[in-house]
Scaffold this motif. Structure first.
Motif, PDB file in Angstrom:
ATOM      1  N   GLY A  75      78.470   1.576   0.780  1.00  0.00           N
ATOM      2  CA  GLY A  75      78.715   0.133   0.216  1.00  0.00           C
ATOM      3  C   GLY A  75      77.271  -0.547  -0.247  1.00  0.00           C
ATOM      4  N   LEU A  76      76.154  -0.100   0.318  1.00  0.00           N
ATOM      5  CA  LEU A  76      75.130  -0.543  -0.109  1.00  0.00           C
ATOM      6  C   LEU A  76      74.215   0.173  -1.432  1.00  0.00           C
ATOM      7  CD1 LEU A  76      73.718  -1.575   3.261  1.00  0.00           C
ATOM      8  CD2 LEU A  76      74.442  -3.365   1.493  1.00  0.00           C
ATOM      9  N   SER A  77      74.963   1.318  -1.767  1.00  0.00           N
ATOM     10  CA  SER A  77      74.341   2.154  -2.572  1.00  0.00           C
ATOM     11  C   SER A  77      73.919   1.681  -4.188  1.00  0.00           C
ATOM     12  CB  SER A  77      75.106   3.541  -2.720  1.00  0.00           C
ATOM     13  OG  SER A  77      76.381   3.360  -3.365  1.00  0.00           O
ATOM     14  N   HIS A  78      74.728   0.613  -4.446  1.00  0.00           N
ATOM     15  CA  HIS A  78      74.430  -0.013  -5.825  1.00  0.00           C
ATOM     16  C   HIS A  78      73.694  -1.135  -5.835  1.00  0.00           C
ATOM     17  CE1 HIS A  78      77.994   2.743  -7.110  1.00  0.00           C
ATOM     18  NE2 HIS A  78      78.481   2.292  -6.403  1.00  0.00           N
ATOM     19  N   HIS A  79      73.057  -1.487  -4.636  1.00  0.00           N
ATOM     20  CA  HIS A  79      72.243  -2.368  -4.541  1.00  0.00           C
ATOM     21  C   HIS A  79      70.911  -2.114  -3.984  1.00  0.00           C
ATOM     22  CE1 HIS A  79      75.937  -5.190  -4.693  1.00  0.00           C
ATOM     23  NE2 HIS A  79      76.442  -4.180  -4.071  1.00  0.00           N
ATOM     24  N   SER A  80      69.668  -2.797  -4.359  1.00  0.00           N
ATOM     25  CA  SER A  80      68.569  -2.314  -3.644  1.00  0.00           C
ATOM     26  C   SER A  80      68.439  -2.633  -2.292  1.00  0.00           C
ATOM     27  CB  SER A  80      67.344  -3.145  -4.425  1.00  0.00           C
ATOM     28  OG  SER A  80      67.780  -4.736  -4.185  1.00  0.00           O
ATOM     29  N   GLY A  81      67.685  -1.893  -1.705  1.00  0.00           N
ATOM     30  CA  GLY A  81      67.577  -1.863  -0.116  1.00  0.00           C
ATOM     31  C   GLY A  81      67.375  -3.164   0.541  1.00  0.00           C
ATOM     32  N   PRO A  82      67.722  -3.520   1.611  1.00  0.00           N
ATOM     33  CA  PRO A  82      67.438  -4.613   2.444  1.00  0.00           C
ATOM     34  C   PRO A  82      66.066  -4.640   2.751  1.00  0.00           C
ATOM     35  CG  PRO A  82      68.491  -3.338   3.853  1.00  0.00           C
ATOM     36  CD  PRO A  82      68.487  -2.622   2.673  1.00  0.00           C
ATOM     37  N   GLU A  83      65.465  -6.047   2.707  1.00  0.00           N
ATOM     38  CA  GLU A  83      64.091  -6.253   3.241  1.00  0.00           C
ATOM     39  C   GLU A  83      64.091  -6.852   4.572  1.00  0.00           C
ATOM     40  OE1 GLU A  83      61.806  -8.595  -0.135  1.00  0.00           O
ATOM     41  OE2 GLU A  83      64.074  -8.839  -0.723  1.00  0.00           O
ATOM     42  N   SER A  84      65.127  -7.021   5.104  1.00  0.00           N
ATOM     43  CA  SER A  84      65.049  -7.238   6.678  1.00  0.00           C
ATOM     44  C   SER A  84      66.581  -6.773   7.028  1.00  0.00           C
ATOM     45  CB  SER A  84      64.740  -8.509   7.320  1.00  0.00           C
ATOM     46  OG  SER A  84      65.447  -9.811   6.550  1.00  0.00           O
ATOM     47  N   ILE A  85      66.836  -6.662   8.406  1.00  0.00           N
ATOM     48  CA  ILE A  85      67.926  -6.151   8.841  1.00  0.00           C
ATOM     49  C   ILE A  85      68.504  -6.987  10.261  1.00  0.00           C
ATOM     50  CG2 ILE A  85      69.530  -4.463   9.576  1.00  0.00           C
ATOM     51  CD1 ILE A  85      68.081  -2.359   8.125  1.00  0.00           C
ATOM     52  N   HIS A  86      69.384  -7.721  10.239  1.00  0.00           N
ATOM     53  CA  HIS A  86      69.648  -8.587  11.367  1.00  0.00           C
ATOM     54  C   HIS A  86      71.409  -8.171  11.665  1.00  0.00           C
ATOM     55  CE1 HIS A  86      66.157 -11.075  10.187  1.00  0.00           C
ATOM     56  NE2 HIS A  86      66.768 -10.768   8.917  1.00  0.00           N
ATOM     57  N   VAL A  87      71.193  -7.978  13.401  1.00  0.00           N
ATOM     58  CA  VAL A  87      72.209  -7.555  13.986  1.00  0.00           C
ATOM     59  C   VAL A  87      72.632  -8.379  15.264  1.00  0.00           C
ATOM     60  CG1 VAL A  87      73.260  -5.587  15.218  1.00  0.00           C
ATOM     61  CG2 VAL A  87      71.666  -5.149  13.381  1.00  0.00           C
ATOM     62  N   ILE A  88      74.074  -8.837  15.278  1.00  0.00           N
ATOM     63  CA  ILE A  88      74.693  -9.354  16.410  1.00  0.00           C
ATOM     64  C   ILE A  88      75.663  -8.157  16.975  1.00  0.00           C
ATOM     65  CG2 ILE A  88      76.384 -10.849  17.108  1.00  0.00           C
ATOM     66  CD1 ILE A  88      75.107 -12.974  15.578  1.00  0.00           C
ATOM     67  N   SER A  89      75.436  -8.044  18.054  1.00  0.00           N
ATOM     68  CA  SER A  89      76.512  -6.861  18.581  1.00  0.00           C
ATOM     69  C   SER A  89      76.820  -7.149  20.085  1.00  0.00           C
ATOM     70  CB  SER A  89      75.586  -5.660  18.723  1.00  0.00           C
ATOM     71  OG  SER A  89      76.248  -4.569  19.392  1.00  0.00           O
ATOM     72  N   VAL A  90      78.257  -6.626  20.265  1.00  0.00           N
ATOM     73  CA  VAL A  90      78.806  -6.642  21.592  1.00  0.00           C
ATOM     74  C   VAL A  90      78.852  -5.176  22.183  1.00  0.00           C
ATOM     75  CG1 VAL A  90      79.913  -8.916  21.282  1.00  0.00           C
ATOM     76  CG2 VAL A  90      81.104  -6.899  20.740  1.00  0.00           C
ATOM     77  N   ARG A  91      78.504  -4.349  21.386  1.00  0.00           N
ATOM     78  CA  ARG A  91      78.512  -2.946  21.629  1.00  0.00           C
ATOM     79  C   ARG A  91      77.411  -2.660  22.654  1.00  0.00           C
ATOM     80  NH1 ARG A  91      82.313  -0.320  19.217  1.00  0.00           N
ATOM     81  NH2 ARG A  91      81.277   1.567  19.528  1.00  0.00           N
ATOM     82  N   ASP A  92      77.304  -1.174  23.439  1.00  0.00           N
ATOM     83  CA  ASP A  92      76.372  -0.769  24.328  1.00  0.00           C
ATOM     84  C   ASP A  92      75.117  -0.707  23.429  1.00  0.00           C
ATOM     85  OD1 ASP A  92      76.549   1.682  23.152  1.00  0.00           O
ATOM     86  OD2 ASP A  92      77.997   2.042  24.898  1.00  0.00           O
ATOM     87  N   GLU A  93      73.986  -0.303  24.312  1.00  0.00           N
ATOM     88  CA  GLU A  93      72.619  -0.196  23.659  1.00  0.00           C
ATOM     89  C   GLU A  93      72.769   0.915  22.938  1.00  0.00           C
ATOM     90  OE1 GLU A  93      70.024  -0.284  26.723  1.00  0.00           O
ATOM     91  OE2 GLU A  93      70.269  -2.435  27.402  1.00  0.00           O
ATOM     92  N   GLY A  94      73.480   1.971  23.205  1.00  0.00           N
ATOM     93  CA  GLY A  94      73.701   3.226  22.370  1.00  0.00           C
ATOM     94  C   GLY A  94      73.988   3.098  21.068  1.00  0.00           C
ATOM     95  N   PHE A  95      74.658   2.018  20.657  1.00  0.00           N
ATOM     96  CA  PHE A  95      75.144   1.706  19.296  1.00  0.00           C
ATOM     97  C   PHE A  95      73.918   1.285  18.450  1.00  0.00           C
ATOM     98  CE2 PHE A  95      75.890  -1.301  16.024  1.00  0.00           C
ATOM     99  CZ  PHE A  95      76.480  -0.607  15.273  1.00  0.00           C
ATOM    100  N   PHE A  96      73.107   0.498  19.314  1.00  0.00           N
ATOM    101  CA  PHE A  96      71.950  -0.017  18.320  1.00  0.00           C
ATOM    102  C   PHE A  96      70.953   1.079  18.285  1.00  0.00           C
ATOM    103  CE2 PHE A  96      67.963  -2.753  18.149  1.00  0.00           C
ATOM    104  CZ  PHE A  96      68.354  -3.448  17.012  1.00  0.00           C
ATOM    105  N   ALA A  97      70.719   1.717  19.123  1.00  0.00           N
ATOM    106  CA  ALA A  97      69.700   2.744  19.053  1.00  0.00           C
ATOM    107  C   ALA A  97      70.149   3.798  18.037  1.00  0.00           C
ATOM    108  CB  ALA A  97      69.579   3.399  20.413  1.00  0.00           C
ATOM    109  N   GLU A  98      71.366   4.167  17.764  1.00  0.00           N
ATOM    110  CA  GLU A  98      71.897   4.956  16.843  1.00  0.00           C
ATOM    111  C   GLU A  98      71.763   4.129  15.446  1.00  0.00           C
ATOM    112  OE1 GLU A  98      76.209   6.954  15.429  1.00  0.00           O
ATOM    113  OE2 GLU A  98      75.974   5.887  17.210  1.00  0.00           O
TER     114      GLU A  98
END
Length: 253
Positions: free
Chosen positions: A43-66
């Motif tokens: 989905g992001l392949s047609h755009h230049s890469g992000p300069e920062s990435i920000h996450v909100i998650s209710v999933r376990d720590e394993g997802f964020f590590a992945e």
């Protein structure tokens, strides 16, 4: 600065690439697994890469590590995981331990506060269904948590015998089979609960609140609600946008 925003829920991940002036941000929904991360990359392949990435998650720590490993493989910045705080962006958290409030709930309130004036009830219809009350000056009064539609049906299926598979399509109000009755109970019972709780919450507010809906099950529940509700499908990400330097002017469709 282009920022990649992620709202990692239990059953899906919403993403948006924000920061380009005057541009409706590219965004999408993917599954919360390896296939979903690959779909995010496409989905992001047609755009230049992000300069920062920000996450909100209710999933376990394993997802964020992945996900952090996935970002490293693509040469993206290290993602930042955001939590609820005591006070920020017009919202004062009611929790004694602010970090115990779900970051998705906090972001949804931030987004709603930026988009709407007056008292608010922010309703997130996800795996769990949450309602949070906010005063006109941004005080969070607290909230209510209910099982979402899927959890209600699963609970009955696991706790009773011979329920059967939940039928596809809108259930009848008065079903002539057990599985249909379970599906109808979940949908119409949830809608009645939301309507009733909003009425009760209003007595704790100084004016009639705007009722703001988001979450994956919001369209199904919205169709059965009474009164006026605003549907903002990207509300959590719009709140995260504000939390990371953006400004919400109108709901993303």
């Amino acid at each position: 600065m282009k920022r990649l925003l992620l709202d990692a829920g239990n059953s899906r991940i919403k993403w948006a690439l924000v920061g380009a002036p005057g541009q409706d941000p590219p965004r999408g929904v993917v599954s919360p697994d390896a296939d979903g991360l690959e779909a995010l990359g496409r989905g992001l392949s047609h755009h230049s890469g992000p300069e920062s990435i920000h996450v909100i998650s209710v999933r376990d720590e394993g997802f964020f590590a992945e996900f952090r490993s996935y970002c490293t493989q693509r040469g993206w910045p290290v993602p930042q995981l955001h939590q609820a705080v005591r006070e920020a962006h017009g919202i004062r958290n009611a929790y004694a331990d602010p970090g115990r409030l779900g970051a998705d709930r906090f972001a949804a309130m931030v987004g709603a506060r930026q988009l709407f004036e007056g008292s608010l009830v922010v309703i997130d219809c996800g795996t769990a269904l949450t309602l949070d009350a906010v005063t006109p000056d941004g005080a969070h009064l607290g909230g209510v948590i209910l099982p979402g539609l899927r959890l209600m049906a699963i609970a009955l299926g696991q706790g009773t015998a011979q329920v059967g598979d939940t039928p596809d399509g809108p259930p009848a109000l008065l079903a002539d089979n057990t599985a249909g009755a379970v599906a109808g109970g979940a949908l119409y019972g949830t809608a009645a609960a939301v309507d009733g709780l909003c009425e009760r919450i209003q007595s704790n507010l100084s004016d009639a609140p705007r009722r703001i809906l988001c979450g994956g099950d919001a369209p199904r529940i919205l169709s059965q609600l009474q009164g006026r509700y605003e549907y903002c499908p990207w509300l959590v990400l719009q709140g995260l946008d504000v939390m990371t330097g953006g400004r919400a002017c109108e709901p993303w469709s």
